[in-house]
Design a protein around this motif. Sequence first.
Motif, PDB file in Angstrom:
ATOM      1  N   GLN A 163       0.840  -1.188   0.000  1.00  0.00           N
ATOM      2  CA  GLN A 163       0.000   0.000   0.000  1.00  0.00           C
ATOM      3  C   GLN A 163       0.885   1.251   0.000  1.00  0.00           C
ATOM      4  O   GLN A 163       1.877   1.321   0.719  1.00  0.00           O
ATOM      5  CB  GLN A 163      -0.897   0.016   1.239  1.00  0.00           C
ATOM      6  N   VAL A 164       0.512   2.217  -0.820  1.00  0.00           N
ATOM      7  CA  VAL A 164       1.177   3.514  -0.787  1.00  0.00           C
ATOM      8  C   VAL A 164       0.505   4.338   0.303  1.00  0.00           C
ATOM      9  O   VAL A 164      -0.723   4.533   0.270  1.00  0.00           O
ATOM     10  CB  VAL A 164       1.068   4.231  -2.143  1.00  0.00           C
ATOM     11  N   PRO A 165       1.259   4.815   1.283  1.00  0.00           N
ATOM     12  CA  PRO A 165       0.642   5.521   2.417  1.00  0.00           C
ATOM     13  C   PRO A 165      -0.264   6.670   1.967  1.00  0.00           C
ATOM     14  O   PRO A 165       0.090   7.460   1.087  1.00  0.00           O
ATOM     15  CB  PRO A 165       1.848   6.053   3.192  1.00  0.00           C
ATOM     16  N   GLY A 166      -1.453   6.713   2.563  1.00  0.00           N
ATOM     17  CA  GLY A 166      -2.357   7.826   2.341  1.00  0.00           C
ATOM     18  C   GLY A 166      -3.131   7.799   1.041  1.00  0.00           C
ATOM     19  O   GLY A 166      -3.868   8.741   0.745  1.00  0.00           O
ATOM     20  N   THR A 167      -2.998   6.720   0.248  1.00  0.00           N
ATOM     21  CA  THR A 167      -3.664   6.688  -1.063  1.00  0.00           C
ATOM     22  C   THR A 167      -4.780   5.660  -1.157  1.00  0.00           C
ATOM     23  O   THR A 167      -5.652   5.774  -2.024  1.00  0.00           O
ATOM     24  CB  THR A 167      -2.655   6.389  -2.181  1.00  0.00           C
ATOM     25  N   GLY A 168      -4.740   4.625  -0.307  1.00  0.00           N
ATOM     26  CA  GLY A 168      -5.697   3.535  -0.448  1.00  0.00           C
ATOM     27  C   GLY A 168      -5.439   2.687  -1.688  1.00  0.00           C
ATOM     28  O   GLY A 168      -6.297   1.901  -2.099  1.00  0.00           O
ATOM     29  N   GLN A 169      -4.263   2.834  -2.286  1.00  0.00           N
ATOM     30  CA  GLN A 169      -3.910   2.091  -3.491  1.00  0.00           C
ATOM     31  C   GLN A 169      -2.596   1.357  -3.296  1.00  0.00           C
ATOM     32  O   GLN A 169      -1.756   1.745  -2.467  1.00  0.00           O
ATOM     33  CB  GLN A 169      -3.775   3.033  -4.691  1.00  0.00           C
TER      34      GLN A 169
END
Length: 436
Positions: A118-124
């Motif tokens: 997960q990329v922090p803060g993106t939900g992706q």
Amino acid sequence: MALAGVALCASACGGSSSGGAGAAGSGAGGDHLTIWSQWLKGQPGQQFLQAAVDDFQKQTGIKVTVQWKGNAVVKSLLPALNSPDVPTDVVETSASQIQNVLYPAGGMLDLTSAYQQQVPGTGQTVAQVVGPAATSLATPTDAAGQTTGGPVVVPYWASATGVVFYNGQNFPALESAAPKDWDAFFSILDAQKAKNRRPLAQDGSVTSYNAVFYNDFLASILGPDALNKAETDKTGQTWKQPGYLQAAQLVERLAKGGYFTDGYDASKFPAMENKWANNDADFNVNGSWLPSEVGPVAAPGFDYRSFAFPAVAGHSAPPLNVTVSGIGVLKSSKHQAAAEKFAAFLLQRGYQEQVATEMQNIPIAKDVPAPPAVQAVKQAIDAGQVNTVRSPASLADYNAKIYFGLDDKLIFGKLSAAQFIDSMSSDSADYWKSKG
């Protein structure tokens, strides 16, 4: 070349030549990550990366040391790549350098698992933020163009070649109505010629810049794999097939029609792009780094704008030739998890925005705009209009000895289109015969 020597900085830039120990934070306690980077101290890329390193240390407690190696980073690493004590965990450079030099030597980690983070803060995930086109460019292929494993780079920025730049002050209508094919573009160029202008700036001393025209004309007419097909045909006969001559005729038209700036065939880089930046020419087919490169010498108020290389009339536009750059992890690293975590960290929206604002380059993340000068290019990349066909590393010798020299003669008007094709055909056959 893309950003060297450009003095750009913002308030978030800064830092020392290597990261110090960060405050204790969540995560990996005693990890100490070492990065060898393609940037040199003072470059916008170095300032961006140092600031990101400082933030990463504070937020994770992982100590990071960076060595700023510049363009020599891969050459410096290669001799020690498979030694018992490799001096770095991460190499930060272009995917092409990693794929063509370090990956074949067996030292790079398959980053498939990193793409699921997960990329922090993106939900992706990393894969979702990077997108399929950039993932393809980060994945090694064999001589037949087949992938040989997972991606070996997590990219955080991109560059593109075959971009047509102009001064928006002089051609305001082009921002919303760029020419869709070369018939329309020739009309614009001819209108400038009628004003006694030589409208196209071309630094003829750079062979790769010269080759963009034939490469992209051919890719539009026959597809992005057409050049590879001709170059790898040991008989040389593919060069005689329809389409190859048509592409050469378009280059001949430019060369013999008075479209290029005076002296382009005897100039020394960066003389012609500097002339363009001072409004002595109207257009420059170049790379996405051009605005940063000419910034210190450009005319006051120069409004950098661009559009992708147009289609040959009656054909599709050639896909953009894109290079991605980012984080590669060594197989020998004892801190692979921390390295992958840092790679995902750079894909957060805030850092991707800084790629555009501080580095003045193209962010990887699809929803983050590029600088206005290359936003049209970013839109084409986000739409997947990217050339994923790569020239095999094995053709480097062929290009140096056969293609580039003949292409230079074509674009300088020293060969006709028919002579170029005849020479490419016969010289290719002789080249491959000499190779056995």
